[in-house]
Enzyme design. Structure first.
Site, PDB file in Angstrom:
ATOM      1  N   CYS A  36      -5.653   3.591  92.985  1.00 52.52           N
ATOM      2  CA  CYS A  36      -5.647   4.796  93.216  1.00 52.52           C
ATOM      3  C   CYS A  36      -6.819   5.745  94.732  1.00 52.52           C
ATOM      4  O   CYS A  36      -6.449   7.120  94.455  1.00 52.52           O
ATOM      5  CB  CYS A  36      -5.451   5.748  92.395  1.00 52.52           C
ATOM      6  N   CYS A 106      -7.081   6.158  83.944  1.00 57.22           N
ATOM      7  CA  CYS A 106      -7.741   7.220  84.346  1.00 57.22           C
ATOM      8  C   CYS A 106      -8.749   7.230  82.988  1.00 57.22           C
ATOM      9  O   CYS A 106     -10.279   6.922  83.743  1.00 57.22           O
ATOM     10  CB  CYS A 106      -7.452   8.307  84.663  1.00 57.22           C
TER      11      CYS A 106
HETATM   12 FE1  FES Z   1      -6.232   6.453  89.083  1.00 62.36          FE
HETATM   13 FE2  FES Z   1      -6.559   8.727  87.827  1.00 62.36          FE
HETATM   14  S1  FES Z   1      -4.889   8.553  89.543  1.00 62.36           S
HETATM   15  S2  FES Z   1      -7.928   7.548  88.099  1.00 62.36           S
END
Ligand code: FES
Length: 153
Positions: A36, A106
């Site tokens: 991400c 996360c």
């Molecule tokens: Fe990757 Fe939240 S989407 S840390």
């Protein structure tokens, strides 16, 4: 995709605790998630008795990343480094009233950032923290600085 966050997550996201930096921190850990692209940095101020006197974070990431950083820093403040090491992403998630499956990573980033900061502290002070492994997903400091807005303020 609309994500259904818990009230606690929303509260920590809109009003995050412990945002910022610590100058001359005892330990700093910066980790990133390659998928991400989110980045989290945690600063520790550890006293002579190995108690975390203060703890701050900077997160360049999603809402869950901000909320888990906020909660994780709250949970380790005032604790010993051994207790901080035991903080799991599961405990952080539970404290936040849960996270949707796509956001579990996360919270893992928060756990890893705490571990990376503890590792840095151990390295700087030439000590071994039993049970602490070298950080995973730690990223190059300069790269993180480049990507993190406000990091050079
Ligand atoms: Fe990757 Fe939240 S989407 S840390």
């Amino acid at each position: 995709q609309i994500i259904d966050y818990s009230e606690e997550v929303m509260e920590h996201f809109t009003n995050p605790r412990n945002v910022g930096e610590i100058e001359n921190a005892s330990g700093v850990g910066t980790v990133g998630n390659a998928k991400c692209g989110d980045i989290m940095r945690i600063y520790l101020d550890v006293d002579d008795n190995q108690i975390i006197r203060d703890c701050k974070f900077k997160t360049f990431g999603c809402g869950a990343a901000v909320a888990t950083s906020s909660m994780a820093t709250e949970m380790i403040k005032g604790k010993s480094i051994q207790e901080a090491l035991k903080l799991t992403n599961k405990a952080v998630m539970e404290a936040l009233g849960g996270l949707p499956p796509v956001k579990v990573h996360c919270s893992l980033l928060a756990e890893e950032a705490v571990h990376a900061a503890l590792w840095d502290y151990a390295q700087k002070h030439n000590i071994t923290i039993e049970g602490l492994k070298p950080p995973v997903n730690d990223i190059d400091e300069t790269e993180a600085f480049y990507e993190m807005p406000g990091a050079n303020d």
